[in-house]
Design a protein around this motif. Structure first.
Motif, PDB file in Angstrom:
ATOM      1  N   MET A  74      15.218  20.603  33.649  1.00 31.14           N
ATOM      2  CA  MET A  74      15.194  22.057  33.769  1.00 31.14           C
ATOM      3  C   MET A  74      15.577  22.700  32.443  1.00 31.14           C
ATOM      4  SD  MET A  74      17.061  22.916  37.392  1.00 31.14           S
ATOM      5  CE  MET A  74      16.354  22.458  38.955  1.00 31.14           C
ATOM      6  N   ASN A  75      14.772  23.658  32.003  1.00 31.77           N
ATOM      7  CA  ASN A  75      15.133  24.447  30.827  1.00 31.77           C
ATOM      8  C   ASN A  75      16.081  25.560  31.235  1.00 31.77           C
ATOM      9  OD1 ASN A  75      13.435  23.003  29.050  1.00 31.77           O
ATOM     10  ND2 ASN A  75      11.672  24.219  29.705  1.00 31.77           N
ATOM     11  N   LEU A  76      16.980  25.923  30.325  1.00 33.78           N
ATOM     12  CA  LEU A  76      17.911  27.025  30.538  1.00 33.78           C
ATOM     13  C   LEU A  76      17.592  28.101  29.516  1.00 33.78           C
ATOM     14  CD1 LEU A  76      20.413  28.112  32.013  1.00 33.78           C
ATOM     15  CD2 LEU A  76      21.826  26.957  30.294  1.00 33.78           C
ATOM     16  N   THR A  77      17.202  29.274  30.005  1.00 35.81           N
ATOM     17  CA  THR A  77      16.730  30.349  29.142  1.00 35.81           C
ATOM     18  C   THR A  77      17.522  31.623  29.405  1.00 35.81           C
ATOM     19  OG1 THR A  77      14.494  29.416  29.244  1.00 35.81           O
ATOM     20  CG2 THR A  77      14.699  31.672  28.422  1.00 35.81           C
ATOM     21  N   GLN A  78      17.891  32.309  28.339  1.00 39.66           N
ATOM     22  CA  GLN A  78      18.642  33.548  28.478  1.00 39.66           C
ATOM     23  C   GLN A  78      17.710  34.700  28.836  1.00 39.66           C
ATOM     24  OE1 GLN A  78      20.601  34.890  24.878  1.00 39.66           O
ATOM     25  NE2 GLN A  78      22.225  35.911  26.036  1.00 39.66           N
ATOM     26  N   LEU A  79      18.133  35.526  29.794  1.00 41.26           N
ATOM     27  CA  LEU A  79      17.397  36.741  30.125  1.00 41.26           C
ATOM     28  C   LEU A  79      18.028  37.946  29.444  1.00 41.26           C
ATOM     29  CD1 LEU A  79      16.477  36.375  33.909  1.00 41.26           C
ATOM     30  CD2 LEU A  79      14.992  36.138  31.925  1.00 41.26           C
ATOM     31  N   LEU A  80      19.237  38.299  29.875  1.00 42.11           N
ATOM     32  CA  LEU A  80      19.979  39.398  29.281  1.00 42.11           C
ATOM     33  C   LEU A  80      21.462  39.075  29.333  1.00 42.11           C
ATOM     34  CD1 LEU A  80      18.434  42.729  30.714  1.00 42.11           C
ATOM     35  CD2 LEU A  80      18.299  41.914  28.354  1.00 42.11           C
ATOM     36  N   GLY A  81      22.155  39.234  28.233  1.00 45.05           N
ATOM     37  CA  GLY A  81      23.598  39.053  28.220  1.00 45.05           C
ATOM     38  C   GLY A  81      24.012  37.701  28.750  1.00 45.05           C
ATOM     39  N   ARG A  82      24.815  37.709  29.794  1.00 46.33           N
ATOM     40  CA  ARG A  82      25.315  36.474  30.390  1.00 46.33           C
ATOM     41  C   ARG A  82      24.401  35.932  31.490  1.00 46.33           C
ATOM     42  NH1 ARG A  82      31.071  35.396  29.974  1.00 46.33           N
ATOM     43  NH2 ARG A  82      32.077  36.799  28.489  1.00 46.33           N
ATOM     44  N   THR A  83      23.311  36.609  31.752  1.00 45.10           N
ATOM     45  CA  THR A  83      22.400  36.182  32.818  1.00 45.10           C
ATOM     46  C   THR A  83      21.303  35.293  32.241  1.00 45.10           C
ATOM     47  OG1 THR A  83      22.804  38.260  33.998  1.00 45.10           O
ATOM     48  CG2 THR A  83      20.936  36.931  34.713  1.00 45.10           C
ATOM     49  N   TRP A  84      21.216  34.089  32.774  1.00 45.73           N
ATOM     50  CA  TRP A  84      20.255  33.086  32.324  1.00 45.73           C
ATOM     51  C   TRP A  84      19.416  32.629  33.511  1.00 45.73           C
ATOM     52  CZ3 TRP A  84      20.729  30.324  27.311  1.00 45.73           C
ATOM     53  CH2 TRP A  84      21.659  30.933  26.458  1.00 45.73           C
ATOM     54  N   VAL A  85      18.409  31.816  33.228  1.00 48.89           N
ATOM     55  CA  VAL A  85      17.571  31.268  34.287  1.00 48.89           C
ATOM     56  C   VAL A  85      17.346  29.779  34.047  1.00 48.89           C
ATOM     57  CG1 VAL A  85      15.464  31.989  33.078  1.00 48.89           C
ATOM     58  CG2 VAL A  85      15.350  31.438  35.496  1.00 48.89           C
ATOM     59  N   LEU A  86      17.515  28.996  35.104  1.00 50.04           N
ATOM     60  CA  LEU A  86      17.179  27.574  35.103  1.00 50.04           C
ATOM     61  C   LEU A  86      15.760  27.432  35.624  1.00 50.04           C
ATOM     62  CD1 LEU A  86      20.520  26.181  36.508  1.00 50.04           C
ATOM     63  CD2 LEU A  86      19.440  25.324  34.426  1.00 50.04           C
ATOM     64  N   GLU A  87      14.899  26.822  34.828  1.00 48.53           N
ATOM     65  CA  GLU A  87      13.482  26.746  35.153  1.00 48.53           C
ATOM     66  C   GLU A  87      13.146  25.393  35.767  1.00 48.53           C
ATOM     67  OE1 GLU A  87      11.148  27.849  31.740  1.00 48.53           O
ATOM     68  OE2 GLU A  87      12.710  29.214  31.043  1.00 48.53           O
ATOM     69  N   GLY A  88      13.166  25.328  37.080  1.00 47.26           N
ATOM     70  CA  GLY A  88      12.747  24.142  37.809  1.00 47.26           C
ATOM     71  C   GLY A  88      11.490  24.445  38.592  1.00 47.26           C
ATOM     72  N   GLU A  89      11.333  23.786  39.736  1.00 41.57           N
ATOM     73  CA  GLU A  89      10.200  24.108  40.597  1.00 41.57           C
ATOM     74  C   GLU A  89      10.259  25.575  41.015  1.00 41.57           C
ATOM     75  OE1 GLU A  89       8.733  22.588  44.947  1.00 41.57           O
ATOM     76  OE2 GLU A  89       9.187  21.069  43.425  1.00 41.57           O
ATOM     77  N   GLU A  90      11.491  26.052  41.196  1.00 44.10           N
ATOM     78  CA  GLU A  90      11.750  27.477  41.349  1.00 44.10           C
ATOM     79  C   GLU A  90      12.611  27.919  40.174  1.00 44.10           C
ATOM     80  OE1 GLU A  90      13.599  28.255  45.064  1.00 44.10           O
ATOM     81  OE2 GLU A  90      12.175  27.024  46.181  1.00 44.10           O
ATOM     82  N   LEU A  91      12.781  29.219  40.032  1.00 46.33           N
ATOM     83  CA  LEU A  91      13.685  29.756  39.032  1.00 46.33           C
ATOM     84  C   LEU A  91      15.019  30.043  39.700  1.00 46.33           C
ATOM     85  CD1 LEU A  91      11.321  32.236  37.127  1.00 46.33           C
ATOM     86  CD2 LEU A  91      11.701  29.785  36.728  1.00 46.33           C
ATOM     87  N   ILE A  92      16.091  29.506  39.123  1.00 48.66           N
ATOM     88  CA  ILE A  92      17.440  29.689  39.650  1.00 48.66           C
ATOM     89  C   ILE A  92      18.208  30.576  38.685  1.00 48.66           C
ATOM     90  CG2 ILE A  92      19.591  28.541  40.295  1.00 48.66           C
ATOM     91  CD1 ILE A  92      17.949  25.998  40.821  1.00 48.66           C
ATOM     92  N   GLY A  93      18.761  31.655  39.191  1.00 46.86           N
ATOM     93  CA  GLY A  93      19.565  32.521  38.350  1.00 46.86           C
ATOM     94  C   GLY A  93      20.905  31.886  38.024  1.00 46.86           C
ATOM     95  N   LEU A  94      21.439  32.207  36.861  1.00 48.34           N
ATOM     96  CA  LEU A  94      22.725  31.648  36.425  1.00 48.34           C
ATOM     97  C   LEU A  94      23.472  32.709  35.623  1.00 48.34           C
ATOM     98  CD1 LEU A  94      23.374  28.113  34.978  1.00 48.34           C
ATOM     99  CD2 LEU A  94      24.212  30.111  33.734  1.00 48.34           C
TER     100      LEU A  94
END
Length: 311
Positions: free
Chosen positions: A1-21
């Motif tokens: 899973m890739n971990l990508t920053q969206l805004l500030g402290r909010t990131w997304v884990l990119e798997g079969e679904e997108l998981i917020g982090l």
């Protein structure tokens, strides 16, 4: 899973679904939903690679593809689990889960869905518009319809995690999407259409600037109405449930040989027919002890019937 920053402290884990982090200080994080069961090891590896330890998981709703890893996160990391108060009862045990999956036998629910059973540490109150969890103040948008007490979440960075309140990308190609209460889901897309945020995150499956969330909400509403119109058009005469399912399976190319999936498709179709019956687009009749679905008394488009039903 890739971990990508969206805004500030909010990131997304990119798997079969997108998981917020949402990242906290000290290498800690909060997950927004918990992904698919078969991706547990990929999720653990991605967190380890990023030097992150989850301390909480905030569930948008209690469905197999969003909450089945909650108990695993509790047991593995000591995570606290938050979920909508109106759905806490669904994950109390296998028998409670049958309220969500009543179309399956008890043994099938235990085998396929049993991992969803999980104690909830922090119920999100049904009327709350703010929720403090693991030291973070989230804003809560109540978006029921896809599930009984579905919520969408705004992070402190202004990212709207929609859960299954809307679809985008591949999600908009779903042949027969699930909605426990289709009218309620359509109403919730209107609510999300008005949200002002810096960015949005849709698990199935996309992200974008906040200005594009309204487009995703409208596209979701159009998808659900289009699928309902497709089912309605198949009912040209009184039909038994079996006759309708044969027609739906052919029309939408849903001829699955997987019995679990086939029953799920039937369940989803029933929920669409409930919406059509309530609008008067279909009618329910009976003969010789059998129920029949027939064309309803109202001939307007579903979009018009839905609009006329708005308060």
């Amino acid at each position: 899973m890739n971990l990508t920053q969206l805004l500030g402290r909010t990131w997304v884990l990119e798997g079969e679904e997108l998981i917020g982090l949402y990242r906290l200080d000290g290498g800690r994080c909060i997950l927004l939903d918990s992904g698919q069961r078969h991706e547990r090891q990929a999720l653990a590896a991605a967190l380890e690679q990023a030097g992150l330890t989850p301390v909480g998981v905030l569930s948008s709703h209690i469905h197999i593809d969003h909450s089945i890893n909650n108990r695993w996160l509790q047991d593995t990391y000591g995570c606290r689990v938050a979920a909508p108060a109106g759905e806490v009862h669904l994950c109390r045990g296998v028998n409670a889960l049958r309220q969500y999956q009543s179309c399956y036998s008890p043994g099938t629910v235990a085998r396929e869905y049993g991992d969803m059973a999980c104690p909830v540490d922090c119920p999100v109150p049904e009327q709350a518009d703010a929720f403090s969890f693991c030291g973070v103040d989230f804003s809560i948008l109540h978006t029921p319809g896809h599930s009984l007490d579905h919520i969408s979440v705004l992070t402190p960075d202004g990212v709207c995690y929609t859960g299954d309140g809307v679809f985008c990308g591949p999600g908009l190609r779903s042949k027969l999407p699930y909605a426990l209460d289709l009218k309620g889901m359509l109403d919730s897309t209107r609510r999300l259409e008005q949200v002002r945020c810096g960015a949005y995150l849709v698990p199935h499956r996309g992200t974008g600037p906040g200005t594009a969330l309204a487009d995703a909400a409208r596209a979701t509403r159009a998808l659900m109405l289009e699928r309902a119109e497709g089912i309605r058009a198949l009912v040209t005469r009184p039909m038994t449930w079996g006759e309708l399912m044969q027609a739906v399976s052919t029309h939408f190319a849903l001829r699955s040989s997987d019995p679990i999936l086939a029953v799920r498709i039937e369940r989803n179709c029933r929920l669409f027919t409930h919406f059509l019956l309530d609008l008067g687009a279909l009618a329910l009749t009976a003969r010789d002890g059998l129920g029949y679905l027939a064309p309803g008394p109202r001939s307007q488009s579903l979009a018009q019937l839905y609009e006329e039903g708005l308060p």
